[in-house]
Design a protein around this motif. Sequence first.
Motif: not given
Length: 388
Positions: A180-192, A308-315
């Motif tokens: 799902e395309d969500i914005m819970d955590f991300w880091r822009p290319l310009y940010s450390e 985050s962002g987000a992709v999840a998997e259970f196995f």
Amino acid sequence: MKIGIDKMSFYTPAFYVDMVELAEAREIDPNKFTIGIGQDQMGFAPLSQDAVTMGANAALNLLTPEDIAAIDLVIFASESGIDHSKAGAVYIHRLLGLPKHARAIEFKEACYAATAGLSYAQNHVAAHPDKKALVIGSDIARYGLSTPGEPTQGAGAVAMLVTANPRCLAFNNDNVYMTEDIMDFWRPLYSETAVVQGKYSTEQYVHFFEEMWATYTEKTGLSLADFEALCFHLPYTKMGKKALDTIITTVDEEKQAELLNYYQLSTKYSRQIGNIYTGSLYLGLMSLLEHQTTLTEGSRLGLFSYGSGAVAEFFSATLVEGFANQLYTAAHTEQLAQRKRLSIPEYEELFKATLPTDGSDYSIDEKLDQAPIKLVGMKEHMRLYTAK
């Protein structure tokens, strides 16, 4: 043919911060760190350790000459990459002395990428059962001094060797996943440092787990009672329990106690190292296997991966005969015991140190870090690595 993890190890830098001392320096109740989020120590990476060097160091314990000769795939999973173009796996390939005729690639999707790497490696080994694949998850979680995310920082890497007829655990090929395309955590290319919406991210983590679990049980017909233990991605050690709590009442009290005990064992390394993003789930898996005394051949383990962002998997994966012989418990225990505790002023000074971003030459004092593989400087925009 069974395919899975033949052996695995982790590396964390030789420095850590005590969370009680950090809380007191920030004028915060220490219980908020040690109990509230479940962290005792925070691994810290000096300039001489980046995602590449930590990943290579994590693999050093694993590889015999026979392994090296058979590896023809290196996957580096990270959200702390050092180059927009060149894969960190290429550096690791050289630093470990791996065969020339091999693929070396980098995967990215927040904390999920190592799981994607394992799936790719599994498919590769299925097509080439005489070959081996090295999958590395390596990251530095960095949010900034005196920020809300500071106590969930950490640094470290895991390395996993994927083979046919594995001697540790075999994959059960029952994976379910979602995006799902969500914005819970991300880091822009310009940010450390990362941007995080903490409460929202926790809610999404639990939401994804609940949906993955419902999909998995419907697909397989299995229930919680069929698992000996569950392992979770652990950005902090209380996070996984929030997900486990949503299903734990589906089993009797004796089973609940067993699952909770195994869960606590899976958090022991993370409590001392902190968040390592792509490697966190597999650090928890190692922690479980290296601290338990009752799991046996045939035990089914559930693994929940979230990025985050987000992709999840259970196995799930099943322990194979002799799995305990494939563990590196003593080496990991010694590694953690030998780390140096940084005072808060030392930590803050080292945290503020940065590599040049303008192509300037730069040298790092090699005496500060005795790791076998490390970064020693930069020259003409190139990172300079050494391997003892």
